[in-house]
Design a protein around this motif. Structure first.
Motif, PDB file in Angstrom:
ATOM      1  N   ALA A 112     -13.063  55.275   1.341  1.00 20.60           N
ATOM      2  CA  ALA A 112     -12.849  53.853   1.647  1.00 20.60           C
ATOM      3  C   ALA A 112     -11.876  53.227   0.653  1.00 20.60           C
ATOM      4  CB  ALA A 112     -14.180  53.108   1.625  1.00 20.60           C
ATOM      5  N   GLY A 113     -12.036  53.586  -0.614  1.00 21.74           N
ATOM      6  CA  GLY A 113     -11.181  52.991  -1.636  1.00 21.74           C
ATOM      7  C   GLY A 113      -9.749  53.472  -1.543  1.00 21.74           C
ATOM      8  N   ALA A 171     -14.775  50.405  -6.375  1.00 20.50           N
ATOM      9  CA  ALA A 171     -14.079  49.489  -7.287  1.00 20.50           C
ATOM     10  C   ALA A 171     -13.086  50.239  -8.166  1.00 20.50           C
ATOM     11  CB  ALA A 171     -15.092  48.744  -8.156  1.00 20.50           C
ATOM     12  N   SER A 172     -13.513  51.392  -8.690  1.00 22.76           N
ATOM     13  CA  SER A 172     -12.605  52.152  -9.561  1.00 22.76           C
ATOM     14  C   SER A 172     -11.394  52.637  -8.777  1.00 22.76           C
ATOM     15  CB  SER A 172     -13.314  53.369 -10.165  1.00 22.76           C
ATOM     16  OG  SER A 172     -14.519  52.999 -10.737  1.00 22.76           O
ATOM     17  N   ARG A 177      -5.795  53.075  -7.235  1.00 21.21           N
ATOM     18  CA  ARG A 177      -4.935  53.450  -6.125  1.00 21.21           C
ATOM     19  C   ARG A 177      -3.534  52.869  -6.266  1.00 21.21           C
ATOM     20  NH1 ARG A 177      -6.408  51.299  -0.313  1.00 21.21           N
ATOM     21  NH2 ARG A 177      -6.127  49.403  -1.502  1.00 21.21           N
ATOM     22  N   ASN A 178      -3.461  51.649  -6.781  1.00 22.45           N
ATOM     23  CA  ASN A 178      -2.153  51.019  -6.885  1.00 22.45           C
ATOM     24  C   ASN A 178      -1.477  51.243  -8.233  1.00 22.45           C
ATOM     25  OD1 ASN A 178      -2.285  49.991  -4.281  1.00 22.45           O
ATOM     26  ND2 ASN A 178      -3.569  48.299  -4.977  1.00 22.45           N
ATOM     27  N   LEU A 201     -10.596  61.158  -9.357  1.00 23.30           N
ATOM     28  CA  LEU A 201     -11.929  61.578  -9.782  1.00 23.30           C
ATOM     29  C   LEU A 201     -12.099  61.444 -11.292  1.00 23.30           C
ATOM     30  CD1 LEU A 201     -13.173  64.647  -7.743  1.00 23.30           C
ATOM     31  CD2 LEU A 201     -14.167  62.381  -7.971  1.00 23.30           C
ATOM     32  N   THR A 202     -11.020  61.703 -12.033  1.00 23.97           N
ATOM     33  CA  THR A 202     -11.139  61.611 -13.489  1.00 23.97           C
ATOM     34  C   THR A 202     -11.485  60.190 -13.930  1.00 23.97           C
ATOM     35  OG1 THR A 202      -8.757  61.326 -13.545  1.00 23.97           O
ATOM     36  CG2 THR A 202      -9.581  63.502 -14.105  1.00 23.97           C
ATOM     37  N   VAL A 203     -11.034  59.224 -13.151  1.00 24.13           N
ATOM     38  CA  VAL A 203     -11.312  57.841 -13.519  1.00 24.13           C
ATOM     39  C   VAL A 203     -12.762  57.473 -13.220  1.00 24.13           C
ATOM     40  CG1 VAL A 203     -10.673  55.452 -13.110  1.00 24.13           C
ATOM     41  CG2 VAL A 203      -8.935  57.217 -13.115  1.00 24.13           C
ATOM     42  N   VAL A 204     -13.279  57.977 -12.076  1.00 22.27           N
ATOM     43  CA  VAL A 204     -14.638  57.573 -11.698  1.00 22.27           C
ATOM     44  C   VAL A 204     -15.697  58.449 -12.364  1.00 22.27           C
ATOM     45  CG1 VAL A 204     -13.892  56.639  -9.494  1.00 22.27           C
ATOM     46  CG2 VAL A 204     -14.696  58.979  -9.600  1.00 22.27           C
ATOM     47  N   ARG A 205     -15.277  59.545 -12.972  1.00 24.96           N
ATOM     48  CA  ARG A 205     -16.251  60.483 -13.522  1.00 24.96           C
ATOM     49  C   ARG A 205     -17.213  59.819 -14.502  1.00 24.96           C
ATOM     50  NH1 ARG A 205     -13.182  65.142 -16.165  1.00 24.96           N
ATOM     51  NH2 ARG A 205     -12.946  63.485 -17.690  1.00 24.96           N
ATOM     52  N   ALA A 206     -16.663  59.134 -15.485  1.00 18.05           N
ATOM     53  CA  ALA A 206     -17.510  58.558 -16.525  1.00 18.05           C
ATOM     54  C   ALA A 206     -18.520  57.558 -15.971  1.00 18.05           C
ATOM     55  CB  ALA A 206     -16.641  57.925 -17.601  1.00 18.05           C
TER      56      ALA A 206
END
Lengths: 612, 286
Positions: A112-113, A171-172, A177-178, A201-206
């Motif tokens: 979705a994001g 949200a992440s 994305r932009n 994925l690296t951004v949302v991992r934490a």
């Protein structure tokens, strides 16, 4: 000339989260608790003294003793053994819920994001719906339909929990994305799958890891709650069903309720603390780096300071032009130092021994590249240094008062009334929740003590004065309804509303288009003439300096290296840094010239192996 | 006559606005220009003029709803993902903000090898290529194993240029690549752009709001205003003696870094504005 990278040590960022958690006190403690509980549950068949489901009528509600370490329950089953085996089911159940929530929430959130569109609309709607449903009620209803299966109810609960992950990931992802590096990856021909895997994925991992620990705790608590209500599967031991049994017999054997309650509480607390510890560690990952960057900055400044001393330290000062205006000295900054306190107790000096004077009606330009300390100097005059910053030495004399040593209360009287400020980013300096008018009127009413109608009249007059075509409309508008150039005019109107003696403008035209910049510069010149203000103009643009300034100070690494009347600087700069800056100006360079296809004949492909 | 590398004709880009049956926002209203191999075409304009959108349209990052973009005679405005992947060999990008155009969690080596690994280049070849790229943008070899945050803005922009060069493209879209840099860093990065062009023969579509930067780098210049190109031609001509009233206003607005000449320039600007106002009035009356 080549810039060489700073010699930084490899930072702590590469150390694994697990290792870092071990050095975190609560993190290590909660990890230990969870590890022991998991280990005990896993080794239940070995550790258990009895079969968890064998009822023994002789041992009903037996006290703790040699036969039963923690006693026996209402059916004569061994509490200690049940506790161990229940751990297997309770933990596994919670993990099932977590797995379902993770798979659903993260996947849907990513899709979705990243893609948006109809899937975004549908999944966001479903998420809202699920969050509105009370989880417990759904679980009760589900039990009525599918029967008392712990696994099924945990799966359903997993679905109910998935919005937590969905919203987090969504949200992440929309934030990332932009990002330009995602665009760059697309231009490089990376597939969506790869971009998501590598960059997103690296951004949302934490945050997902942190959220997982929280969700696990919630799942264990809810599961215990369900079983406690007696709605669980009676064939398997769980902490919740033990709690239920203990509660029924609370008067006959009070300790029965104690053990499962203790272990549920312990595990939930450990999970929450673990989540907090992980948040600390993951969010601090930038801490040491920042520190080392600042340390590098300190080193750089120390180096520069050392170098300056070797060179003879003092700034190049050009004498005033003969017949120059000798009006009253408005501001006199002597030997100013600004420093930032570091967590390790040391102080990073960003401004050193700066001298600066502004006469009434004079525009003093503060020029330098990023990190030269020009903005820090301006902020220290306003005493508005960011968190941790303070004036470490010197004096700032303004109207006979030393601003460097003035109390905060007295400073408030000076700020806004005697000294005004124009920021770089006009939009972020207006509050989006209030109309332009109210933001203009408020300071005038406070600092001039005038009535609302009077303030309104003056605000409208000011808006007209700064060249806003329809003052009435702008007065009633919200910040997002006006352009950046208009917003800067509004801020200028606000700055001069109390007729200050000194105006500090921090890169007032940098964020503006060049045609708007020309108009704002004209406006500043007119107002400065009319109000006879002293102005400190912080800028990196020599065109702006030439347009507006009477006097210029060039800053480098927190020091003023050259100062003098504007013509002396432009025509006779003596400090090598000033000359380097002036040489970098492109205005007078020759245009590129004609396109010459002969000079660019096709050259051989450098990298044959890359050709697809 | 040399061949044309990129041919942009009457391109329209529209962004749908929220709300039922609302007219979409036209970011580009029929824009045409062409780029020859090894040429720099400068694109000047103020914020909202559509200059960045044109760059993104060429890269396939903006929705082209009309007109055509031909690369070596082949239509690319509606290229598929597979075609885009192929094109990534030919057309690359350097973005404005060196702080967000590099993934903060990847090392410089990972960033530079990423476009290569997509093409299944062997690890060894890729590593050699990274060393070569760092050389080309004048960064020390030790940079490969560092993270972007350890570098200054100018150095990051060099990394971004190296990434664009990784696949040996024939055209690089440069979207305000020096606007976020300090003055002296800006000058050095611009020299690097010219040097790379002279050595490799790559063409640039150079988007900038800074007239001096565009003048210094471009063979030909296009001036954009409200989604249209209002003036287009030889760089020296457009930046030296602009003909369109908007271009004239734009060039008069940039302050000259010399107090005495700027005072004259300022007076000229005010005269020009008055003259144009009068002309507008007369045109309205006629």
């Amino acid at each position: 000339m080549i810039e060489t990278p700073l010699a930084l040590p490899v930072t702590a960022a590469k150390v694994s989260l697990f290792r870092r958690l071990l050095t975190h006190p609560t993190g290590a403690a909660s990890l230990l608790v969870l590890f022991l509980v998991a280990l005990a549950s896993a080794l239940a068949p070995i550790l258990a003294t009895h079969d968890p489901n064998t009822a023994n009528l002789q041992d009903v509600l037996a006290k703790a003793g040699s036969e039963h370490v923690l006693g026996a329950d209402s059916a004569g089953r061994d509490v200690f053994s049940r506790l161990l085996f229940a751990g297997q089911f309770s933990l596994a159940g919670a993990l099932v819920a977590l797995a379902v929530a993770l798979v659903l929430g993260v996947t849907a959130g990513l899709i979705a994001g990243y893609y948006g569109g109809w899937f975004d609309a549908v999944s966001s709607w479903l998420t809202g719906l699920m969050m509105a449903l009370p989880g417990m009620v759904v679980l009760l209803a589900a039990r009525a339909v599918v029967g008392p299966s712990m696994w099924l109810s945990m799966m359903i609960f997993g679905v109910m929990l998935s919005p937590a992950f969905f919203r987090l990931v969504y949200a992440s992802v929309t934030a990332v994305r932009n990002e330009l590096y995602v665009d760059a990856a697309r231009v490089s021909g990376l597939s969506d799958f790869r971009i998501i895997g590598r960059h997103i994925l690296t951004v949302v991992r934490a945050p997902v890891i942190i959220q997982s620990a929280m969700v696990l705790g919630i799942a264990i608590a809810i599961q215990a709650g369900l079983e406690f209500l007696g709605l669980g599967d009676l064939n398997i031991p769980t902490w919740g069903s033990m709690l239920n049994d203990g509660f029924i017999n609370i008067f006959k054997s009070p300790t029965l309720v104690l053990w499962p309650a203790l272990i549920i509480g312990l595990v939930c607390i450990a999970l929450t603390l673990l989540a907090n510890a992980m948040r600390d560690e993951l969010e601090r990952s930038r801490g040491p780096v920042k520190k080392s960057r600042k340390a590098a900055a300190t080193a750089a400044i120390a180096d520069a300071a050392g170098a300056a001393e070797k060179r003879g330290a003092a700034a190049v000062v050009h004498p005033d032009e003969p017949g120059a205006d000798k009006s009253e000295l408005l501001l006199e900054v002597t030997d100013l130092g600004v420093g930032y306190d570091q967590p390790d107790g040391s102080t990073t000096h960003v401004v050193n021994h700066v001298n600066l004077t502004v006469r009434r009606g004079e525009v003093h330009g503060l020029v330098g590249e990023s990190g030269s300390g020009k903005t820090q100097t301006a902020f220290s005059i306003l005493r508005l240094l960011p968190q941790g910053g303070r004036i470490t030495g010197g004096s700032i004399f303004f109207e006979g008062k030393d601003l460097a040593h003035l109390s905060e209360k007295d400073m408030t009287k000076v700020r806004g009334k005697r000294i005004a400020y124009i920021p770089q980013e006009p939009m972020s300096n207006l509050d989006g929740a209030f109309t332009i008018g109210s933001q203009l009127m408020e300071p005038m009413r406070v600092c001039l003590g005038i009535s609302k109608t009077e303030a309104r009249k003056r605000a409208l007059a000011l808006l007209a004065k700064v060249g806003i075509p329809n003052p009435e409309r702008t007065f009633n508008a919200y910040p997002h309804q006006i352009s950046g150039g208009m917003a800067q005019r509004v801020l200028i109107a606000g700055a001069v509303s109390c007729e200050p003696d000194l105006l500090i403008a921090d890169e007032p035209t940098t964020a503006l288009d060049v045609t708007v910049q020309a108009e704002v510069l004209n406006l500043l010149r007119e107002l400065q003439d009319e109000l006879n203000m002293g102005v400190i103009l912080v800028t990196h643009n020599f065109g702006v300096v030439a347009d507006l300034c009477d006097r210029v100070s060039v800053m480098q690494s927190g020091r003023v290296v050259e100062t003098g009347p504007v013509r002396a600087i432009f025509n006779g700069a003596r400090h090598p840094y000033t000359r380097q800056l002036l040489d970098a100006i492109l205005e007078d360079t020759a245009p590129r010239g004609q396109y010459n296809p002969a000079g660019t004949t096709a050259e051989p492909q450098e990298l044959k192996g890359v050709a697809s | 006559m040399t061949e044309t590398l990129l041919d942009v004709k009457d391109v329209v880009v529209e962004y749908p606005l929220k709300g039922f049956r609302r007219e979409p926002f036209k970011a580009l209203k029929g824009v045409s220009l062409d780029i020859r191999p090894g040429e720099t075409v400068g694109l000047v304009g103020e914020s909202g003029s559509g200059k960045t959108t044109l760059g993104r349209a060429v890269l396939g990052l903006a929705p082209v709803t009309g007109g055509s973009i031909k690369y070596r005679g082949e239509e690319i405005s509606k290229a598929s993902r597979a075609k885009r992947k192929e094109l990534s060999h030919e057309i690359q990008v350097v973005f404005q903000d060196p702080y967000t155009s590099l993934n903060p969690s990847m090392t410089i080596e990972q960033i530079l090898t990423e476009p290569l690994t997509v093409r299944k280049v062997e690890r060894q070849t890729a590593n050699k290529r990274v060393a070569d790229l760092l050389d080309q943008v004048r960064l020390p070899q030790g940079a490969a194993h560092r993270l972007p945050r350890e570098f200054s803005g100018g150095q990051r922009q060099r990394v971004a240029i190296a990434r664009a060069l990784a696949l040996d493209p024939k055209l690089i879209v440069c979207d305000e690549p020096v606007s976020a840099l300090d003055l002296s860093t800006q000058a050095r990065v611009m020299e690097l752009f010219i040097e790379i062009q002279e050595r490799t023969g790559v063409a640039y579509l150079f988007v900038s709001h800074d007239l001096a930067v565009v003048r210094h780098l471009s063979h030909r210049v296009a001036v954009m205003y409200h989604g249209e190109i209002v003036e287009w031609g030889d760089g020296e001509q457009v930046t030296g003696a602009p003909e369109h009233p908007y271009t004239q206003r734009l060039f008069m607005a940039a302050p000259i870094p010399d107090p005495d000449r700027q005072a004259k320039h300022r007076a000229d600007r005010i005269r020009l504005l008055e003259l144009q106002n009068q002309q507008d009035l007369q045109a309205g009356a006629a």
